[in-house]
Design a protein around this motif. Sequence first.
Motif, PDB file in Angstrom:
ATOM      1  N   GLY A  24       0.815  -1.217   0.000  1.00  0.00           N
ATOM      2  CA  GLY A  24       0.000   0.000   0.000  1.00  0.00           C
ATOM      3  C   GLY A  24       0.843   1.258   0.000  1.00  0.00           C
ATOM      4  O   GLY A  24       0.539   2.229  -0.701  1.00  0.00           O
ATOM      5  N   ALA A  27       2.323   1.517  -3.466  1.00  0.00           N
ATOM      6  CA  ALA A  27       1.266   1.934  -4.396  1.00  0.00           C
ATOM      7  C   ALA A  27       0.869   3.384  -4.156  1.00  0.00           C
ATOM      8  O   ALA A  27       0.625   4.126  -5.113  1.00  0.00           O
ATOM      9  CB  ALA A  27       0.055   1.017  -4.255  1.00  0.00           C
ATOM     10  N   TRP A  31       0.124   6.418  -6.659  1.00  0.00           N
ATOM     11  CA  TRP A  31      -1.173   7.095  -6.769  1.00  0.00           C
ATOM     12  C   TRP A  31      -0.991   8.601  -6.696  1.00  0.00           C
ATOM     13  O   TRP A  31      -1.631   9.347  -7.425  1.00  0.00           O
ATOM     14  CB  TRP A  31      -2.122   6.677  -5.658  1.00  0.00           C
ATOM     15  CG  TRP A  31      -2.407   5.228  -5.539  1.00  0.00           C
ATOM     16  CD1 TRP A  31      -2.358   4.288  -6.534  1.00  0.00           C
ATOM     17  CD2 TRP A  31      -2.778   4.530  -4.359  1.00  0.00           C
ATOM     18  NE1 TRP A  31      -2.680   3.051  -6.026  1.00  0.00           N
ATOM     19  CE2 TRP A  31      -2.938   3.169  -4.690  1.00  0.00           C
ATOM     20  CE3 TRP A  31      -2.990   4.916  -3.043  1.00  0.00           C
ATOM     21  CZ2 TRP A  31      -3.303   2.217  -3.763  1.00  0.00           C
ATOM     22  CZ3 TRP A  31      -3.353   3.961  -2.120  1.00  0.00           C
ATOM     23  CH2 TRP A  31      -3.508   2.627  -2.478  1.00  0.00           C
ATOM     24  N   SER A  37       0.565   2.129 -10.749  1.00  0.00           N
ATOM     25  CA  SER A  37       1.255   1.127  -9.915  1.00  0.00           C
ATOM     26  C   SER A  37       0.421  -0.145  -9.805  1.00  0.00           C
ATOM     27  O   SER A  37       0.022  -0.544  -8.717  1.00  0.00           O
ATOM     28  CB  SER A  37       1.551   1.687  -8.533  1.00  0.00           C
ATOM     29  OG  SER A  37       2.263   2.881  -8.624  1.00  0.00           O
ATOM     30  N   ARG A  38       0.146  -0.787 -10.914  1.00  0.00           N
ATOM     31  CA  ARG A  38      -0.807  -1.896 -10.962  1.00  0.00           C
ATOM     32  C   ARG A  38      -0.475  -3.065 -10.045  1.00  0.00           C
ATOM     33  O   ARG A  38      -1.343  -3.546  -9.326  1.00  0.00           O
ATOM     34  CB  ARG A  38      -0.954  -2.377 -12.397  1.00  0.00           C
ATOM     35  CG  ARG A  38      -1.688  -1.371 -13.241  1.00  0.00           C
ATOM     36  CD  ARG A  38      -2.061  -1.937 -14.598  1.00  0.00           C
ATOM     37  NE  ARG A  38      -2.865  -0.957 -15.289  1.00  0.00           N
ATOM     38  CZ  ARG A  38      -2.500  -0.371 -16.403  1.00  0.00           C
ATOM     39  NH1 ARG A  38      -1.358  -0.669 -16.966  1.00  0.00           N
ATOM     40  NH2 ARG A  38      -3.289   0.518 -16.975  1.00  0.00           N
ATOM     41  N   THR A  41      -0.640  -2.127  -6.306  1.00  0.00           N
ATOM     42  CA  THR A  41      -2.044  -1.849  -5.984  1.00  0.00           C
ATOM     43  C   THR A  41      -2.839  -3.135  -5.857  1.00  0.00           C
ATOM     44  O   THR A  41      -3.612  -3.307  -4.904  1.00  0.00           O
ATOM     45  CB  THR A  41      -2.671  -0.924  -7.052  1.00  0.00           C
ATOM     46  OG1 THR A  41      -1.976   0.322  -7.035  1.00  0.00           O
ATOM     47  CG2 THR A  41      -4.142  -0.687  -6.778  1.00  0.00           C
ATOM     48  N   LEU A  45      -4.621  -4.333  -2.435  1.00  0.00           N
ATOM     49  CA  LEU A  45      -6.056  -4.610  -2.304  1.00  0.00           C
ATOM     50  C   LEU A  45      -6.303  -6.045  -1.853  1.00  0.00           C
ATOM     51  O   LEU A  45      -7.088  -6.284  -0.926  1.00  0.00           O
ATOM     52  CB  LEU A  45      -6.776  -4.320  -3.625  1.00  0.00           C
ATOM     53  CG  LEU A  45      -6.878  -2.845  -4.020  1.00  0.00           C
ATOM     54  CD1 LEU A  45      -7.416  -2.704  -5.440  1.00  0.00           C
ATOM     55  CD2 LEU A  45      -7.734  -2.063  -3.036  1.00  0.00           C
ATOM     56  N   THR A  81     -12.022  -1.240  -4.855  1.00  0.00           N
ATOM     57  CA  THR A  81     -11.894  -2.284  -5.870  1.00  0.00           C
ATOM     58  C   THR A  81     -12.862  -2.038  -7.029  1.00  0.00           C
ATOM     59  O   THR A  81     -12.481  -2.154  -8.201  1.00  0.00           O
ATOM     60  CB  THR A  81     -12.141  -3.670  -5.235  1.00  0.00           C
ATOM     61  OG1 THR A  81     -11.199  -3.853  -4.168  1.00  0.00           O
ATOM     62  CG2 THR A  81     -11.975  -4.781  -6.248  1.00  0.00           C
ATOM     63  N   LEU A  84     -11.670   0.984  -9.097  1.00  0.00           N
ATOM     64  CA  LEU A  84     -10.497   0.690  -9.911  1.00  0.00           C
ATOM     65  C   LEU A  84     -10.803  -0.285 -11.041  1.00  0.00           C
ATOM     66  O   LEU A  84     -10.510  -0.017 -12.207  1.00  0.00           O
ATOM     67  CB  LEU A  84      -9.376   0.128  -9.027  1.00  0.00           C
ATOM     68  CG  LEU A  84      -8.079  -0.236  -9.747  1.00  0.00           C
ATOM     69  CD1 LEU A  84      -7.450   0.989 -10.406  1.00  0.00           C
ATOM     70  CD2 LEU A  84      -7.101  -0.866  -8.761  1.00  0.00           C
ATOM     71  N   TYR A  97     -11.954   6.272  -5.302  1.00  0.00           N
ATOM     72  CA  TYR A  97     -10.890   5.279  -5.150  1.00  0.00           C
ATOM     73  C   TYR A  97      -9.782   5.801  -4.237  1.00  0.00           C
ATOM     74  O   TYR A  97      -9.334   5.095  -3.328  1.00  0.00           O
ATOM     75  CB  TYR A  97     -10.300   4.916  -6.517  1.00  0.00           C
ATOM     76  CG  TYR A  97      -9.061   4.084  -6.397  1.00  0.00           C
ATOM     77  CD1 TYR A  97      -9.148   2.733  -6.104  1.00  0.00           C
ATOM     78  CD2 TYR A  97      -7.798   4.648  -6.526  1.00  0.00           C
ATOM     79  CE1 TYR A  97      -8.011   1.955  -5.954  1.00  0.00           C
ATOM     80  CE2 TYR A  97      -6.660   3.889  -6.379  1.00  0.00           C
ATOM     81  CZ  TYR A  97      -6.763   2.550  -6.097  1.00  0.00           C
ATOM     82  OH  TYR A  97      -5.639   1.792  -5.936  1.00  0.00           O
ATOM     83  N   THR A  98      -9.338   7.021  -4.474  1.00  0.00           N
ATOM     84  CA  THR A  98      -8.235   7.579  -3.688  1.00  0.00           C
ATOM     85  C   THR A  98      -8.572   7.605  -2.208  1.00  0.00           C
ATOM     86  O   THR A  98      -7.796   7.144  -1.374  1.00  0.00           O
ATOM     87  CB  THR A  98      -7.895   9.005  -4.179  1.00  0.00           C
ATOM     88  OG1 THR A  98      -7.548   8.938  -5.566  1.00  0.00           O
ATOM     89  CG2 THR A  98      -6.750   9.599  -3.397  1.00  0.00           C
ATOM     90  N   ALA A 101      -9.120   3.852  -0.859  1.00  0.00           N
ATOM     91  CA  ALA A 101      -7.871   3.091  -0.769  1.00  0.00           C
ATOM     92  C   ALA A 101      -6.980   3.632   0.346  1.00  0.00           C
ATOM     93  O   ALA A 101      -6.429   2.864   1.144  1.00  0.00           O
ATOM     94  CB  ALA A 101      -7.136   3.122  -2.108  1.00  0.00           C
TER      95      ALA A 101
END
Length: 181
Positions: A24, A27, A31, A37-38, A41, A45, A81, A84, A97-98, A101
Amino acid sequence: MMGMSLTTFTLLHVLISLIGIVAGLIAMTGWLKSDPSRIPTAIFLATTILTSVTGFLFPFTKLLPSHIVGMISLVMLAFATFALYGRHLSGIWRPIYTVAALLSLYLNVFVLIVQAFLKIPLLKAWAPTQTEPAFLVAQGSAFLLFLVLTNPNHPEISAGSVWCALMRPGRRARALLWFCL
Protein backbone atom coordinates in the motif's frame (compact mmCIF):
# COMPACT_ATOMS: atom_id res chain seq x y z
CA MET A 1 -8.82 -21.20 11.79
CA MET A 2 -8.22 -23.33 8.76
CA GLY A 3 -6.57 -26.21 10.66
CA MET A 4 -3.77 -24.06 12.12
CA SER A 5 -2.81 -23.35 15.68
CA LEU A 6 -3.75 -19.90 16.96
CA THR A 7 -0.06 -18.90 16.98
CA THR A 8 0.47 -19.96 13.35
CA PHE A 9 -2.77 -18.29 12.25
CA THR A 10 -1.79 -15.07 14.06
CA LEU A 11 1.62 -15.09 12.39
CA LEU A 12 0.00 -15.60 8.97
CA HIS A 13 -2.50 -12.80 9.65
CA VAL A 14 0.29 -10.41 10.70
CA LEU A 15 2.44 -11.34 7.70
CA ILE A 16 -0.46 -10.72 5.29
CA SER A 17 -1.15 -7.40 7.01
CA LEU A 18 2.49 -6.27 6.78
CA ILE A 19 2.65 -7.23 3.09
CA GLY A 20 -0.53 -5.19 2.56
CA ILE A 21 0.91 -2.15 4.35
CA VAL A 22 4.21 -2.26 2.44
CA ALA A 23 2.44 -2.79 -0.90
CA GLY A 24 0.00 0.00 0.00
CA LEU A 25 2.80 2.43 0.80
CA ILE A 26 4.54 1.59 -2.48
CA ALA A 27 1.27 1.93 -4.40
CA MET A 28 0.41 5.16 -2.55
CA THR A 29 3.53 6.87 -3.85
CA GLY A 30 2.40 5.92 -7.35
CA TRP A 31 -1.17 7.10 -6.77
CA LEU A 32 0.05 10.48 -5.59
CA LYS A 33 2.10 10.83 -8.79
CA SER A 34 -0.85 9.67 -10.96
CA ASP A 35 0.99 6.43 -11.73
CA PRO A 36 -1.39 3.46 -11.47
CA SER A 37 1.26 1.13 -9.92
CA ARG A 38 -0.81 -1.90 -10.96
CA ILE A 39 1.10 -4.71 -9.26
CA PRO A 40 1.58 -3.03 -5.85
CA THR A 41 -2.04 -1.85 -5.98
CA ALA A 42 -3.37 -5.33 -6.71
CA ILE A 43 -1.20 -6.80 -3.93
CA PHE A 44 -2.36 -4.05 -1.55
CA LEU A 45 -6.06 -4.61 -2.30
CA ALA A 46 -5.86 -8.42 -2.14
CA THR A 47 -3.80 -8.60 1.06
CA THR A 48 -5.75 -5.86 2.82
CA ILE A 49 -9.04 -7.61 2.00
CA LEU A 50 -7.50 -10.87 3.22
CA THR A 51 -6.25 -9.17 6.40
CA SER A 52 -9.74 -7.88 7.20
CA VAL A 53 -11.40 -11.21 6.42
CA THR A 54 -8.91 -13.28 8.45
CA GLY A 55 -9.42 -10.90 11.37
CA PHE A 56 -12.95 -12.27 11.70
CA LEU A 57 -11.66 -15.84 11.96
CA PHE A 58 -10.04 -15.31 15.37
CA PRO A 59 -12.07 -16.69 18.27
CA PHE A 60 -14.30 -14.05 19.88
CA THR A 61 -17.40 -13.91 22.06
CA LYS A 62 -18.52 -10.33 21.45
CA LEU A 63 -18.17 -7.59 18.86
CA LEU A 64 -14.81 -5.87 19.36
CA PRO A 65 -13.42 -2.55 18.04
CA SER A 66 -11.18 -4.59 15.73
CA HIS A 67 -14.28 -6.08 14.10
CA ILE A 68 -15.72 -2.62 13.49
CA VAL A 69 -12.43 -1.48 11.94
CA GLY A 70 -12.48 -4.63 9.79
CA MET A 71 -16.04 -3.95 8.61
CA ILE A 72 -15.24 -0.33 7.74
CA SER A 73 -12.10 -1.45 5.93
CA LEU A 74 -14.00 -4.06 3.91
CA VAL A 75 -16.62 -1.49 2.86
CA MET A 76 -13.87 0.95 1.81
CA LEU A 77 -12.02 -1.84 -0.02
CA ALA A 78 -15.21 -2.77 -1.88
CA PHE A 79 -15.54 0.84 -3.06
CA ALA A 80 -11.85 1.02 -3.99
CA THR A 81 -11.89 -2.28 -5.87
CA PHE A 82 -15.08 -1.38 -7.76
CA ALA A 83 -13.77 2.11 -8.59
CA LEU A 84 -10.50 0.69 -9.91
CA TYR A 85 -11.58 -2.47 -11.69
CA GLY A 86 -15.27 -1.82 -12.33
CA ARG A 87 -15.21 1.87 -13.27
CA HIS A 88 -11.52 2.22 -14.26
CA LEU A 89 -11.20 5.40 -12.17
CA SER A 90 -13.38 7.37 -14.59
CA GLY A 91 -15.01 10.59 -13.43
CA ILE A 92 -16.07 10.63 -9.79
CA TRP A 93 -14.63 7.15 -9.26
CA ARG A 94 -11.03 8.47 -9.18
CA PRO A 95 -11.48 10.50 -5.96
CA ILE A 96 -13.69 7.75 -4.51
CA TYR A 97 -10.89 5.28 -5.15
CA THR A 98 -8.23 7.58 -3.69
CA VAL A 99 -10.14 8.22 -0.48
CA ALA A 100 -11.29 4.60 -0.05
CA ALA A 101 -7.87 3.09 -0.77
CA LEU A 102 -5.99 5.53 1.46
CA LEU A 103 -8.56 5.13 4.25
CA SER A 104 -8.16 1.35 4.02
CA LEU A 105 -4.39 1.70 4.18
CA TYR A 106 -4.70 4.12 7.10
CA LEU A 107 -6.90 1.67 9.01
CA ASN A 108 -4.27 -1.04 8.51
CA VAL A 109 -1.56 1.35 9.78
CA PHE A 110 -3.84 2.34 12.68
CA VAL A 111 -4.10 -1.30 13.74
CA LEU A 112 -0.35 -1.75 13.26
CA ILE A 113 0.31 1.11 15.68
CA VAL A 114 -2.18 -0.27 18.21
CA GLN A 115 -0.61 -3.73 18.02
CA ALA A 116 2.92 -2.33 18.20
CA PHE A 117 2.05 -0.50 21.44
CA LEU A 118 0.48 -3.70 22.80
CA LYS A 119 3.23 -6.15 21.81
CA ILE A 120 6.58 -4.31 21.73
CA PRO A 121 7.85 -3.98 25.33
CA LEU A 122 9.47 -0.54 24.90
CA LEU A 123 6.33 0.95 23.33
CA LYS A 124 4.10 -0.76 25.90
CA ALA A 125 6.23 0.82 28.66
CA TRP A 126 5.76 4.25 27.07
CA ALA A 127 1.99 3.83 26.72
CA PRO A 128 0.62 0.96 28.83
CA THR A 129 -3.01 2.10 28.51
CA GLN A 130 -2.71 3.62 25.02
CA THR A 131 -3.89 6.97 26.31
CA GLU A 132 -0.41 8.35 26.96
CA PRO A 133 1.21 11.06 24.80
CA ALA A 134 3.54 8.66 22.93
CA PHE A 135 0.61 6.62 21.62
CA LEU A 136 -1.48 9.70 20.84
CA VAL A 137 1.40 11.33 18.95
CA ALA A 138 1.98 8.16 16.91
CA GLN A 139 -1.70 7.79 16.02
CA GLY A 140 -2.19 11.53 15.49
CA SER A 141 0.82 11.73 13.18
CA ALA A 142 -0.39 8.80 11.10
CA PHE A 143 -3.87 10.31 10.93
CA LEU A 144 -2.60 13.72 9.82
CA LEU A 145 -0.29 12.20 7.21
CA PHE A 146 -3.11 10.20 5.64
CA LEU A 147 -5.56 13.10 5.90
CA VAL A 148 -3.21 15.38 3.98
CA LEU A 149 -2.30 12.66 1.46
CA THR A 150 -5.95 11.89 0.78
CA ASN A 151 -6.33 15.41 -0.60
CA PRO A 152 -3.19 15.98 -2.69
CA ASN A 153 -4.94 18.48 -5.00
CA HIS A 154 -4.85 21.14 -2.32
CA PRO A 155 -1.17 21.95 -1.60
CA GLU A 156 -2.19 24.86 0.59
CA ILE A 157 -3.22 22.34 3.23
CA SER A 158 -0.49 21.88 5.77
CA ALA A 159 -0.35 19.56 8.74
CA GLY A 160 -0.55 22.64 10.97
CA SER A 161 -3.73 23.96 9.38
CA VAL A 162 -5.30 20.48 9.48
CA TRP A 163 -4.39 20.14 13.16
CA CYS A 164 -5.86 23.56 14.01
CA ALA A 165 -9.06 22.81 12.11
CA LEU A 166 -9.50 19.47 13.85
CA MET A 167 -8.85 20.88 17.30
CA ARG A 168 -11.73 23.34 17.03
CA PRO A 169 -14.80 21.23 17.84
CA GLY A 170 -17.24 23.35 15.84
CA ARG A 171 -15.13 23.00 12.71
CA ARG A 172 -14.41 19.25 12.79
CA ALA A 173 -17.29 18.21 10.57
CA ARG A 174 -16.78 21.08 8.12
CA ALA A 175 -13.04 20.36 7.89
CA LEU A 176 -13.60 16.66 7.23
CA LEU A 177 -16.31 17.40 4.65
CA TRP A 178 -14.04 19.89 2.92
CA PHE A 179 -11.24 17.32 2.63
CA CYS A 180 -13.58 14.83 1.00
CA LEU A 181 -14.70 17.28 -1.70
